[in-house]
Scaffold this motif. Structure first.
Motif, PDB file in Angstrom:
ATOM      1  N   CYS A   1       0.853  -1.180   0.000  1.00 19.16           N
ATOM      2  CA  CYS A   1       0.000   0.000   0.000  1.00 19.16           C
ATOM      3  C   CYS A   1       0.890   1.232   0.000  1.00 19.16           C
ATOM      4  O   CYS A   1       1.732   1.374   0.883  1.00 19.16           O
ATOM      5  CB  CYS A   1      -0.900   0.023   1.225  1.00 19.16           C
ATOM      6  N   PRO A   2       0.705   2.105  -0.975  1.00 24.48           N
ATOM      7  CA  PRO A   2       1.548   3.301  -1.011  1.00 24.48           C
ATOM      8  C   PRO A   2       1.388   4.143   0.251  1.00 24.48           C
ATOM      9  O   PRO A   2       2.336   4.735   0.728  1.00 24.48           O
ATOM     10  CB  PRO A   2       1.066   4.056  -2.252  1.00 24.48           C
ATOM     11  N   ARG A   3       0.179   4.194   0.762  1.00 23.19           N
ATOM     12  CA  ARG A   3      -0.028   4.947   2.001  1.00 23.19           C
ATOM     13  C   ARG A   3      -0.852   4.081   2.940  1.00 23.19           C
ATOM     14  O   ARG A   3      -2.072   4.076   2.879  1.00 23.19           O
ATOM     15  CB  ARG A   3      -0.773   6.254   1.714  1.00 23.19           C
ATOM     16  N   LEU A   4      -0.174   3.332   3.790  1.00 22.95           N
ATOM     17  CA  LEU A   4      -0.903   2.477   4.723  1.00 22.95           C
ATOM     18  C   LEU A   4      -1.436   3.344   5.855  1.00 22.95           C
ATOM     19  O   LEU A   4      -0.681   3.892   6.643  1.00 22.95           O
ATOM     20  CB  LEU A   4       0.018   1.382   5.276  1.00 22.95           C
ATOM     21  N   SER A   5      -2.751   3.497   5.889  1.00 23.06           N
ATOM     22  CA  SER A   5      -3.329   4.351   6.926  1.00 23.06           C
ATOM     23  C   SER A   5      -4.018   3.480   7.966  1.00 23.06           C
ATOM     24  O   SER A   5      -3.831   2.280   8.021  1.00 23.06           O
ATOM     25  CB  SER A   5      -4.313   5.327   6.301  1.00 23.06           C
TER      26      SER A   5
END
Lengths: 374, 391
Positions: A117-121
């Motif tokens: 995931c490019p941005r694991l939130s």
């Protein structure tokens, strides 16, 4: 005409649904740990066959070869019907391994994969569409594991989107879990128990003129045991912490082999005493190696970075508690029996021989990567 | 950054995945009919794919799947049928063909209310639909709405289905205080019918066998069951019913001989387990574990279609009367056949909770249902009840 056609098709009266087996399911598990997401997806071979024909030769049997040849097709079919996202941006799915498993209703293809995931939130979104076009009764049984918590959901044609909030985990729960893991590990990690026992066996004896004699008073015995256990504890706490915090790192095969070797040496020292004073130094030296072994276990369990120290402390305390239980079980028993032939011949001598032999087998297994005993 | 750990162990259902040993290892055997190589199915599928939205092809294919689903007792085929009918599934006024098939699929999922709704709509549009009358009668019978069920059998007489009508009426008559009369009537009707389908004959024979067994004519019951089985047609209902009969007759070896190759079907595995229990077989714990896993797998998908069987499993094999009673009560809400009454009575007795089965007693009293077993259990329950009152 229609009537005749229908009568030909009549499903007779007695034929209510009987309990046959469950309808089609797939099992999708995502594990979120250390900032990484990995997954396992079990899909029934029957369902895959229905969708993309696995039984290439049409003999109604699916062989490993037939399945293996279709792995690429399965991957592309499956992962065009599953989308994972985090923080509103889509994640990339990368298959890592293809296995097989048997569930209650037949064989399943097991796809292992990593999710990038490019941005694991703090939120993971799942959009699931597998087989819904072919079999609306199919269900995706989703399981997301994170921070000692599990989130489950049943994905269906009408509920095919799930947003999972990775909630903060309660520190109390985590503490108890790691405490439990620590106790569990010492109780099931026979190498640590046997090492400790090898050092403790001679504690109720003392050596005089190349012979073992039973200790006279309890107090010095107790002090000796406390010294050994404390030294072992301090040593393995040091390396456990250093390894967990990433300060030192050694290959686990090396560590595990060294632990086996330490058990052999400790047991042999009872039979051919080289060191019979200051055993606590031995406990300390080898304790350093055992600590590295504990660290590997802790690493396998995964560590919540935001609660690193807490988990480290809990796990270590668990190890100490497990160890204390062993010592309090052993010491009165040994002290009571110390004057008997049975203790010196059977428990002490034969016990040390057996421990050394077992540890020797472990050493071979671990250093050469063999399996000799179960 | 959220960093978390997986400490929770995988559920026991999931074994350890493996890499098979060699290329030719057979991982799965498909039911012969499921194979898409099956010519007719494949031809129909191809035609439908070429002409999506073509109702007549879709109906034909869905029918084939439902027939397979019934023969194999395999819910997947009902799912495929539903998939084929997808374009028409949710439209406001589907055609009568779609309504019928949808009712059959809903019935299979035990969504009886929706199925009855569809059948009522269909029969309003097309009062000559024999299959719809019959299906409606069956569902109403399961719901113990015997008067309505009977009314749904009658039109079958006019619709070139006299044996179906007789079987339908006898089946209901036997549950409403006319067992002997219904039995003789159906026996005559079957004797007089020369030409009929195998499925119809098996159904009539099964109904006869069940009536005979309820009124204690065990030899005749055995004969009818055996005759029905001679057709060698896969009929899971028949196998279940005969297995239950044999278990009651304490003939467990025959149950095992009959079912040992068919244990992929959960209800049959349950009967095998009960037979092994009677024999004191060492293999029993292993089968109990398997059954436990299968019930758990069904529950995971949020379904509880088989609470009757699960109640029986829980009572007889797990020996947990309280849990069994809960399951039997939940089952009784949707299904009220004699076997459902029986497990509820048995569980209530075992759990020392006679009040829990009062609605069974009421049903027995209002219908006059003749069944030696149920009457015996009811008497036992009443005794417990008065015993408790006396305390």
């Amino acid at each position: 005409m229609l009537l005749r056609a229908l009568l030909g098709f009549i499903l007779y009266g007695c034929c209510l649904a009987v309990f046959a087996h469950k309808a089609s399911d797939s099992y999708l598990t995502l594990k979120v740990s250390a900032g990484k997401v990995s997954g396992q997806w079990d899909i029934a071979l029957r369902d895959l066959d229905f969708a993309i024909s696995l039984d290439t030769n049409g003999d109604n049997a699916i062989t490993w070869k037939e399945l293996h040849n279709k792995h690429e097709a399965i991957t592309s079919y499956a992962f065009t019907h599953l989308h994972i996202s985090s923080g509103e941006s889509p994640c990339q799915i990368k298959p890592t391994q293809y296995l097989v498993d048997n569930h209650t209703d037949g064989a399943y293809s097991v796809l292992l994969f990593d999710v990038d995931c490019p941005r694991l939130s703090t939120e993971i979104g799942i959009n699931y569409m597998l087989f819904f076009d072919l079999d609306p009764q199919h269900r995706g049984l989703l399981r997301v594991e994170y921070g000692g918590a599990t989130h489950t959901a049943v994905l269906s044609p009408t509920q095919n989107n799930q947003k999972i909030v990775l909630a903060q985990v309660k520190s109390g729960t985590v503490f108890l879990q790691y405490l439990h893991e620590g106790i569990w590990h010492i109780w099931t990690g026979y190498d640590h128990i046997l090492f400790l026992l090898s050092l403790l066996l001679p504690a109720v004896l003392y050596r005089q003129a190349a012979r073992w004699k039973p200790a006279i008073r309890f107090r010095p015995v107790l002090i000796e045991v406390i010294k050994i256990v404390t030294a072992f504890t301090i040593a393995h706490s040091i390396t456990l912490s250093l390894a967990t915090l990433g300060v030192i790192s050694l290959p686990s095969r090396w560590v595990e082999s060294a632990i086996a070797a330490s058990v052999i040496l400790a047991a042999l020292n009872n039979l051919y005493p080289l060191i019979n004073r200051n055993i606590w130094l031995v406990a300390f030296g080898f304790g350093l190696i055992h600590g590295l072994g504990f660290a590997n276990v802790l690493k396998d369990l995964g560590l919540p970075q935001n609660m690193l120290l807490l988990t480290l402390l809990a796990f270590n305390l668990g190890v100490e508690l497990g160890q204390l239980a062993i010592v309090t079980g052993f010491l009165p028993f040994a002290f009571w029996l110390r004057k008997t032939q049975c203790y010196r011949k059977v428990v002490f001598t034969l016990g040390s021989v057996l421990i050394a032999m077992l540890a020797f087998i472990w050493l071979l297994e671990r250093s050469l990567n063999l399996t000799l005993i179960d | 950054m959220i960093i978390v750990v997986a400490l929770v162990s995988t559920p026991a259902l999931l074994a350890i995945p493996f890499v098979p040993d060699h290329d030719e290892q057979v991982l799965e055997r498909l039911p012969a009919a499921a194979n898409p190589v099956n010519h007719e199915l494949r031809a129909l599928r191809n035609r439908l794919n070429a002409n999506p939205g073509q109702l007549d092809i879709a109906v034909k294919l869905a029918k084939r799947y439902i027939e397979l689903g019934k023969a194999e007792a395999d819910p997947r085929f009902y799912g495929y049928a539903q998939g084929v009918l997808k374009p028409w599934w949710d439209i406001p006024e589907p055609s009568s063909e779609v309504l019928l098939l949808r009712a059959l699929i809903l019935q299979n999922r035990h969504d009886f209310d929706s199925a009855l709704h569809d059948l009522a709509t269909l029969l309003h549009q097309e009062p000559t639909n024999a299959q719809a009358w019959l299906t409606q009668a069956v569902i109403l019978q399961v719901r113990a709405r015997y008067d309505d069920a009977q009314r749904s059998c009658i039109p079958l007489m006019e619709l070139e289905a006299p044996l179906a009508a007789s079987t339908c009426l006898a089946s209901i008559g036997s549950l409403t205080g006319h067992a002997a009369k219904s039995y003789d009537f159906l026996r005559e009707a079957l004797k007089e019918t020369q030409v009929t389908s195998t499925d119809q004959r098996i159904w009539s024979l099964t109904v006869l066998a069940e009536i005979a067994s309820r009124i204690g004519r065990y030899e005749e019951a055995d004969q009818f069951f055996s005759e029905a089985l001679k057709f060698r047609r896969q009929d899971i209902y028949l196998l279940n019913a005969y297995a239950d009969f044999l278990l009651d007759q304490k003939r467990p070896e025959e149950v095992i001989a009959m079912l040992s190759e068919k244990t992929r079907i959960d209800s049959l595995l349950l009967r095998v387990a009960l037979a092994k229990q009677q024999l004191g077989d060492d293999d029993l714990p292993n089968i109990v574990t398997q059954l436990k896993a299968r019930f758990a797998a069904s529950r995971l998908r949020g379904e509880n279609l088989h609470q009757g069987d699960e109640a029986r499993f829980t009572l007889s094999l797990l020996k947990q009367p309280q849990q069994a009673l809960q399951l039997a009560q939940a089952n009784w809400v949707s299904q009220r056949e004699p076997k459902d009454a029986r497990i509820l009575l048995e569980a209530a007795i075992a759990a020392h909770n006679p009040a829990a089965a009062q609605s069974v007693i009421e049903l027995l009293n209002t219908t006059g249902l003749e069944s030696m077993q149920l009457r015996q259990l009811a008497a036992q329950l009443e005794k417990q009840n008065t015993g408790l009152d006396g305390n």
